[in-house]
Scaffold this motif. Structure first.
Motif, PDB file in Angstrom:
ATOM      1  N   ASP A 439      28.626 -19.234  -1.462  1.00 42.89           N
ATOM      2  CA  ASP A 439      27.985 -20.483  -0.897  1.00 42.89           C
ATOM      3  C   ASP A 439      26.972 -19.660   0.284  1.00 42.89           C
ATOM      4  N   HIS A 443      23.152 -20.453   0.324  1.00 42.05           N
ATOM      5  CA  HIS A 443      22.665 -20.750   1.522  1.00 42.05           C
ATOM      6  C   HIS A 443      21.042 -20.138   1.655  1.00 42.05           C
ATOM      7  N   HIS A 506      22.927 -27.885  -2.530  1.00 39.95           N
ATOM      8  CA  HIS A 506      24.190 -28.512  -1.592  1.00 39.95           C
ATOM      9  C   HIS A 506      23.931 -30.215  -1.706  1.00 39.95           C
ATOM     10  N   HIS A 520      33.846 -27.230  -1.759  1.00 34.41           N
ATOM     11  CA  HIS A 520      32.261 -26.711  -1.499  1.00 34.41           C
ATOM     12  C   HIS A 520      31.916 -25.639  -2.275  1.00 34.41           C
ATOM     13  N   ASN A 524      29.428 -25.748  -5.414  1.00 38.59           N
ATOM     14  CA  ASN A 524      28.019 -25.128  -5.148  1.00 38.59           C
ATOM     15  C   ASN A 524      27.612 -24.393  -6.514  1.00 38.59           C
TER      16      ASN A 524
END
Ligand code: NAD
Ligand code: ZN
Length: 604
Positions: A439, A443, A506, A520, A524
């Motif tokens: 994650d 990002h 996302h 999540h 992803n």
């Protein structure tokens, strides 16, 4: 009066969809109010959610008691006992209702023929045959004095002679009634023309009433479909760009943070100065620690402090937050001294949301969006036990609500204190370590490759990206070093998106999560694995990491979706406009069509 039905048939829940940080219905209410043309503005609704939303935003709402066929029926019930001359019906799904259009309708009642008019309404000229023949667009024809002759979803008049000049008009859903006309409508049963065309104002014509039409040039945007919503968000963005105040974000950062292996034991000293008389600290702890007594003993509850175990099995929900708040407020008369969240991104987000909802009325769902929180949250502390999400440092708390998955994004959301103790992440299972770590990696990739990037975001993003590479690719650091570094990568990754945005992975992962409940981190990874086209070199790197750590990414997760589920997934993904804009620029829609999204989802 703004009639507002929750379950619109073509786009359910549309009035509560996000439009530039506020629900559509709130935008419409504010637009009507800001015209200053009315003595009073009310939303009339069948829905608690809409009622509360309007009240929270300082507006006036009325619950309609009965089930109604039409918006006019709904407002008739509401004004039955009010002392009014003229009632204007503004459509709830017309957030850009302009003063001009409303003024033009009201002006009709000042003309010479005012006493002949039962109601007035608005129309605008259209030229595009596609629109003229579209049954969603209601056409109207008028006589010499602008009184309506007929309304239809068919093209009227029919252009038998292609060379004759004639104007086509589209009916706009704004009406101004004399109160008597409205009450007549309420009492008189529906007739056949209205029933077959499904156009309310035909009832008046069928009973011989006179409708005077005013012409407007303002087009506005009605929100009938998810695509309209995207369009409306764009319009708003354009409007907002012209105001200097929104140009640079001024956001808060976590004011206090302690870092180091074993620093968790300093917690009692950190909390002591914040303790208020008789007001407990509430510890919200991931239930993975339920049987880990040596860890729980280190929490050291004092006085009436309370520990609540919470499962991170599912993505956090607004209803779950409401439930925890209820549990706390029914047990304690004093507001807690503080909320301490201990766990992964799930617990971080729940702790942030609970601390906000202890000082703000209503449901957590009312605050999903940007800057909707009114009151400062109670003191809250975040203690991550797994690294990657950046939730410990971010300005949002992502929640699944009744109609959307969206963060409560506000200045009051960030923690007042964070405790970063890498030791706490020791027990994280390998797969989970990877998913949550990725994650962070994603990002960084999305922020660094986005169009919103600036030096502020870049400086954090690059650092976090390098740390991720060190940990997941090079693998040259000890386990202990690696835990410490991943904790800081998570922090920097979170800071990196504070001033930019995430992107394609996302947006698509939110769709998966909303429809299939996919968590999540893993969501992803499922998505990112198929995004070579958008992030070529980083997807290659990602695949290497997957391979070298022997991680299985689930396959064919979308294979058995129904058409309805697929549509919903696409709707949710497309509604995240800022993410797409960051990823693909202002013209993102020409790149990311529904067909394209479907293709991508089917690869996953
Ligand atoms: P998580 O909190 O859902 O936890 C994943 C699993 O790891 C759970 O089973 C949990 O019990 C377990 N776990 C946690 N710590 C452990 C430990 N020390 N030892 C053993 N097991 C442990 O996972 P996550 O990936 O950290 O968080 C995901 C959530 O974070 C999502 O809900 C996502 O929406 C949210 N998120 C929020 C932000 C934000 O800015 N607010 C950003 C990214 C993600
Ligand atoms: Zn994320």
């Amino acid at each position: 009066m703004i009639p507002a039905r929750y379950g619109a048939s073509r786009f359910p829940g549309k009035l509560m969809q996000d439009l530039g940080g506020k629900p559509v219905i709130v935008r419409t209410y504010e637009a009507a109010k800001n015209t200053q043309l009315f003595d009073e503005v009310y939303v009339v609704t069948d829905s608690d959610v809409i009622f509360n939303e309007i009240e929270i935003n300082g507006g006036k709402a009325i619950m309609s008691i009965k089930a109604h066929e039409s918006g006019s029926d709904r407002i008739a019930e509401a004004v039955e006992n009010m002392d009014v001359d003229i009632v204007v019906n503004v459509q709830g799904d017309e957030p850009f209702t302009s003063k001009k259009g409303l003024q033009e309708v009201l002006e009709v009642f000042n003309g010479d023929d005012a006493d002949k008019i039962d109601l007035a309404s608005l129309m605008t000229e259209i030229e595009d045959w596609k629109e003229i023949s579209d049954p969603n667009c209601v056409k109207v024809i008028i006589d010499q004095d602008n009184f309506a002759l007929y309304f239809s979803r068919s093209p009227i008049p029919y252009p038998r002679d292609k060379n004759a000049t004639v104007n086509y008009y589209k009916h706009k859903g704004i009406y101004a009634f004399r109160k008597e006309a409205l009450m007549d409508f309420y009492r008189l049963p529906m007739q056949s023309l209205e029933a077959v065309e499904k156009i309310e104002c035909l009832r008046y014509l069928e009973y011989g009433k006179k409708i005077k039409m005013a012409v407007t040039k303002t087009q506005g945007v009605e929100i009938d479909t998810p695509e309209d919503l995207v369009e409306a968000n764009k319009m708003l963005k354009k409007e907002q760009k012209s105001t200097v105040n929104n140009k640079f974000k001024n956001f808060p950062m976590v004011p206090k943070v302690v870092f180091g292996s074993g620093c968790f034991d300093q917690l009692p000293d950190i909390l002591a100065p914040q303790r208020q008389k008789n007001a407990p600290f509430i510890f919200l702890v991931d239930d993975v620690f339920k049987n880990d007594t040596s860890f729980i003993d280190r929490i050291k509850l004092r006085f009436n402090d309370k520990l609540i175990f919470i499962s991170a099995e599912e993505e956090p929900k607004t209803s779950q937050v409401d439930q925890i708040v209820k549990e706390i407020t029914s047990e304690f008369t004093k507001k807690p001294s503080g909320i301490i969240g201990i766990g992964g991104g799930t617990l971080m987000d729940i702790a942030k949301a609970v601390s906000i909802m202890l000082t703000n009325q209503g449901s957590a769902a009312d605050y999903q969006g940007w800057d909707l929180v009114k009151n400062k949250a109670v003191y809250h502390v975040g203690i991550p036990t797994i690294s990657g999400t950046g939730a410990e440092v971010s300005r949002t708390t992502v929640l699944s609500g009744p109609i959307r998955k969206l963060g409560i994004n506000s200045d009051y959301t960030p923690f007042d204190q964070v405790v970063l103790d890498p030791q706490l992440t020791k027990g994280v299972p390998k797969n989970q370590w990877f998913y949550t770590g990725m994650d962070c990696f994603i990002h960084c990739v999305e922020s660094l490759n986005g169009t919103f990037i600036n030096a502020f975001s870049q400086s954090y993003g690059e650092k976090a990206y390098d740390l991720c590479k060190e940990i997941f690719v090079d693998q040259t650091v000890s386990d202990e070093e690696s835990r410490a570094k991943l904790m800081m990568a998570s922090w920097h990754g979170g800071m990196s998106i504070a001033y930019s945005q995430v992107g394609v992975a996302h947006a698509m992962s939110y769709g998966l999560s909303y429809v299939l409940g996919t968590k999540h981190g893993i969501g992803n990874c499922i998505v990112f694995n198929q995004l070579e086209e958008f992030y070529p070199k980083d997807v290659v790197l990602f695949k290497e990491m997957v391979k070298s750590h022997k991680i299985e990414i689930p396959k064919d997760v979308c294979a058995n979706l129904t058409e309805k589920q697929m549509d919903k997934m696409i709707d949710i993904a497309l509604s995240l406009v800022p993410l797409w804009e960051n990823a693909l620029g202002e013209k993102w829609e020409s790149i990311m069509t529904r067909t394209k999204l479907k293709e991508l989802y089917l690869k996953m």
